[in-house]
Design a protein around this motif. Structure first.
Motif, PDB file in Angstrom:
ATOM      1  N   ILE A  15      17.266  30.688  16.259  1.00 41.01           N
ATOM      2  CA  ILE A  15      15.834  30.604  16.532  1.00 41.01           C
ATOM      3  C   ILE A  15      15.080  30.166  15.277  1.00 41.01           C
ATOM      4  CG2 ILE A  15      13.779  31.992  17.086  1.00 41.01           C
ATOM      5  CD1 ILE A  15      15.574  33.570  19.045  1.00 41.01           C
ATOM      6  N   ASP A  18      15.426  26.499  14.963  1.00 43.49           N
ATOM      7  CA  ASP A  18      14.525  25.835  15.899  1.00 43.49           C
ATOM      8  C   ASP A  18      13.099  25.792  15.354  1.00 43.49           C
ATOM      9  OD1 ASP A  18      16.707  25.678  17.614  1.00 43.49           O
ATOM     10  OD2 ASP A  18      15.980  27.242  18.986  1.00 43.49           O
ATOM     11  N   SER A  78      11.016  29.224  21.277  1.00 46.22           N
ATOM     12  CA  SER A  78      12.460  29.194  21.067  1.00 46.22           C
ATOM     13  C   SER A  78      13.137  30.383  21.727  1.00 46.22           C
ATOM     14  CB  SER A  78      12.786  29.164  19.569  1.00 46.22           C
ATOM     15  OG  SER A  78      14.182  29.245  19.367  1.00 46.22           O
ATOM     16  N   LYS A  88      16.242  24.414  26.613  1.00 45.07           N
ATOM     17  CA  LYS A  88      15.913  24.348  25.186  1.00 45.07           C
ATOM     18  C   LYS A  88      15.631  22.922  24.718  1.00 45.07           C
ATOM     19  CE  LYS A  88      20.651  24.244  23.332  1.00 45.07           C
ATOM     20  NZ  LYS A  88      21.635  24.966  22.487  1.00 45.07           N
ATOM     21  N   LEU A  91      12.117  22.062  23.674  1.00 45.38           N
ATOM     22  CA  LEU A  91      11.574  22.434  22.365  1.00 45.38           C
ATOM     23  C   LEU A  91      11.227  21.194  21.542  1.00 45.38           C
ATOM     24  CD1 LEU A  91      13.980  25.391  21.443  1.00 45.38           C
ATOM     25  CD2 LEU A  91      11.642  25.548  22.340  1.00 45.38           C
ATOM     26  N   TYR A 281      18.834  22.072  19.658  1.00 46.44           N
ATOM     27  CA  TYR A 281      18.322  21.323  20.814  1.00 46.44           C
ATOM     28  C   TYR A 281      18.349  19.833  20.515  1.00 46.44           C
ATOM     29  CZ  TYR A 281      13.887  21.266  18.189  1.00 46.44           C
ATOM     30  OH  TYR A 281      12.904  21.081  17.229  1.00 46.44           O
TER      31      TYR A 281
END
Length: 281
Positions: A15, A18, A78, A88, A91, A281
């Motif tokens: 996370i 991300d 995320s 995802k 994102l 992603y």
């Protein structure tokens, strides 16, 4: 079966990757608070909260979460994606034209997992109290969770809600404050000191807990403790001590990364410190 602390930490690492990638890609957003709150979001959505990724706004029979300090949307998005609320790959559209992933979460785009618009600070606690009272009136034993920034406590509406909840015995509410001591203009103690938060919330009639927000084991333990103390006539407030920018050494503890995106070189430095565990992603 609930994930182990180590598994949660691996999810948190992804996370955090991300977050920095999302903010870098559009060269705008708020990485500092997002990184600092990642352990909380991971623990909440993957271990503590009873929720359904098949999103329903009424949320009957499930716990619900309200993000009040909506500018830390990267960590929220995320988390929702990895928890199965949406693909995802979406994102990559963060803060782009016509995206559902606005800089501050809104309900107009119907993004699964988002229950309120939270661009203006100070409003989330009032909304959460309303939802918690609704659950009580409906005989729904589920819980309501909220997250707030410490700078957000400078908003007067927070303290109106702080009085209202204990008076009305809203004891199915678990609120958390990200106490990182930073806000966009600098340290909170210099912008407008918050004083003794533990004493203040206790004086307003809340059951107050404290936790180390960047220690996954302590986050899970404290959130579970908070759940065990619901239903006893008091709302619960957790003071979560974090470091803004946690996980990226050059971002840690500085308000300068509250709302600044990393450049190309800084992105690579950050990603070098964050293990890819669930696939980018």
């Amino acid at each position: 079966m609930k994930p182990t602390i180590q598994e949660l930490e691996k999810t948190a690492s992804q996370i955090r990757r991300d977050i920095v990638r999302m903010v870098h890609a559009c060269q705008s957003g708020h990485p500092g608070g997002s990184l600092g709150c990642t352990d909380y979001f991971t623990a909440l959505y993957f271990s503590v909260m009873n929720h359904d990724s098949n999103f329903n706004m009424d949320a009957v029979g499930e716990d619900i979460f309200f993000l009040s300090n909506g500018h830390i949307s990267p960590v929220f998005y995320s988390t929702l994606a990895h928890a199965g609320y949406f693909d995802k790959a979406e994102l990559a559209t963060f803060r782009k034209l016509n995206t559902r992933l606005q800089g501050h979460p809104t309900t107009h785009e119907h993004l699964p997992g988002v229950r309120i618009a939270s661009g203006s600070l100070g409003q989330g606690l009032s909304v959460a109290i309303g939802a918690a009272l609704t659950k009580k009136l409906n005989g729904d034993k589920s819980l309501v969770f909220t997250l707030h920034g410490d700078g957000e406590l400078q908003e007067g509406q927070i303290w109106e809600a702080a009085m209202f909840a204990p008076h009305n015995k809203v004891d199915n509410l678990i609120s958390t404050i990200d106490v990182n001591g930073q806000q966009i203009d600098g340290p909170t103690n210099l912008v407008l000191s918050l004083g003794d938060l533990h004493a203040k919330w206790e004086a307003f009639g809340w059951d107050v807990l404290e936790m180390k927000g960047n220690d996954m084991a302590d986050v899970v333990k404290t959130l579970e403790l908070a759940k065990s103390r619901t239903g006893q006539g008091k709302p619960i407030m957790i003071l979560m001590h974090t470091e803004m920018g946690y996980g990226v050494d050059f971002m840690v503890g500085s308000h300068k990364w509250h709302g600044v995106a990393p450049n190309d070189e800084q992105l690579q430095l950050a990603l070098g410190q964050l293990e890819e565990t669930l696939g980018d992603y």
